[in-house]
Design a protein around this motif. Structure first.
Motif, short mmCIF file in Angstrom:
data_model
loop_
_atom_site.label_atom_id
_atom_site.label_comp_id
_atom_site.label_asym_id
_atom_site.label_seq_id
_atom_site.Cartn_x
_atom_site.Cartn_y
_atom_site.Cartn_z
N ILE A 8 37.72 51.81 34.83
CA ILE A 8 36.39 51.21 34.93
C ILE A 8 36.56 49.71 34.70
O ILE A 8 37.07 49.29 33.65
CB ILE A 8 35.41 51.78 33.89
N LEU A 9 36.16 48.92 35.66
CA LEU A 9 36.28 47.46 35.55
C LEU A 9 35.01 46.91 34.91
O LEU A 9 33.93 46.99 35.49
CB LEU A 9 36.51 46.85 36.93
N ALA A 10 35.17 46.37 33.69
CA ALA A 10 34.03 45.91 32.91
C ALA A 10 34.30 44.55 32.26
O ALA A 10 33.85 44.29 31.15
CB ALA A 10 33.68 46.95 31.84
N LEU A 49 38.78 51.85 30.37
CA LEU A 49 37.82 50.81 30.68
C LEU A 49 38.45 49.46 30.32
O LEU A 49 38.95 49.30 29.21
CB LEU A 49 36.53 51.02 29.88
N VAL A 50 38.45 48.54 31.26
CA VAL A 50 39.03 47.21 31.04
C VAL A 50 37.88 46.24 30.80
O VAL A 50 37.01 46.07 31.66
CB VAL A 50 39.89 46.75 32.24
N THR A 82 43.19 40.57 37.59
CA THR A 82 43.84 40.74 36.28
C THR A 82 43.41 42.04 35.61
O THR A 82 44.21 42.71 34.97
CB THR A 82 43.55 39.53 35.36
N SER A 83 42.16 42.41 35.78
CA SER A 83 41.67 43.67 35.21
C SER A 83 42.25 44.86 35.95
O SER A 83 42.64 45.86 35.33
CB SER A 83 40.14 43.72 35.26
N LEU A 84 42.32 44.77 37.26
CA LEU A 84 42.92 45.85 38.05
C LEU A 84 44.37 46.08 37.65
O LEU A 84 44.81 47.21 37.44
CB LEU A 84 42.84 45.54 39.54
N VAL A 98 44.05 57.60 41.01
CA VAL A 98 43.11 56.89 40.14
C VAL A 98 41.82 56.63 40.92
O VAL A 98 41.87 56.23 42.09
CB VAL A 98 43.70 55.53 39.69
N MET A 99 40.71 56.83 40.25
CA MET A 99 39.43 56.43 40.82
C MET A 99 38.99 55.17 40.09
O MET A 99 38.93 55.15 38.87
CB MET A 99 38.37 57.54 40.71
N ILE A 100 38.70 54.13 40.87
CA ILE A 100 38.35 52.82 40.31
C ILE A 100 36.85 52.61 40.46
O ILE A 100 36.31 52.66 41.57
CB ILE A 100 39.13 51.70 41.01
N PHE A 101 36.20 52.39 39.31
CA PHE A 101 34.75 52.18 39.25
C PHE A 101 34.43 50.76 38.83
O PHE A 101 35.18 50.15 38.06
CB PHE A 101 34.12 53.11 38.20
N LEU A 102 33.29 50.25 39.28
CA LEU A 102 32.74 48.99 38.79
C LEU A 102 31.67 49.35 37.77
O LEU A 102 30.77 50.13 38.06
CB LEU A 102 32.13 48.19 39.94
#
Length: 165
Positions: A8-10, A49-50, A82-84, A98-102
């Motif tokens: 989760i990109l946070a 979660l990043v 950088t978060s990814l 991997v499932m990548i969420f915003l």
């Protein structure tokens, strides 16, 4: 059944919003929690979660999610790449995909998540490595990525996601 993890990109700075967008309440809880709640209805694990500038607030408001691992991105001002990279590095050895969420897209339904997983399972033997939803002809999120191509995320730079991959 493949082992599918979550990133989760946070770590966004909410510059246009003027306040931490992920912490704004929606239906009585912070925006980012809606994403986590959608994920918890699936069988995906681990969940990473990043976070960036607002990591302490996110930690405080997610203490009741023991399955959530929060990763600090000290370079969040350098952009989404950088978060990814941090998320991929933290999870790639533990999953088949991997499932990548915003974190600022709270309305992803469990139905969409399950459809992406089903499509991935159906097509991975045919060489499909990325599964992405489309709505009215427009590509969206979350994105499911096979572990075999996760190292390609290390080549992205700045404020870009994985579109080039």
């Amino acid at each position: 059944m493949p082992k599918i993890g979550v990133i989760i990109l946070a770590a966004g700075m909410s510059i246009r919003m003027g306040e931490p967008k992920l912490l704004i309440p929606l239906a009585g809880k912070p925006l980012f929690r809606h994403v986590i709640d959608s994920i918890l209805g699936s069988s995906m694990q681990p969940i990473h979660l990043v976070a960036g500038e607002y990591i302490e607030e996110i930690r405080q408001q997610s203490e009741d999610y023991p399955e959530l691992k929060i990763i600090h991105n000290p370079n969040y001002t350098d952009g989404m790449s950088t978060s990814l990279k941090l998320g991929v590095q933290s999870i790639k050895e533990h999953v088949d995909a991997v499932m990548i969420f915003l974190a600022d897209q709270p309305l992803t339904s469990l139905e969409v998540i399950r459809a992406l997983i089903e499509k991935y399972i159906e097509c991975k033997d045919e060489g499909v490595r990325i599964v992405r939803p489309k709505y009215k002809g427009k590509e969206g999120h979350p994105i499911l990525v096979d572990a075999s191509i996760l190292n390609e995320f290390h080549s992205i730079k700045g404020d870009q996601g994985g579109k080039s991959i």
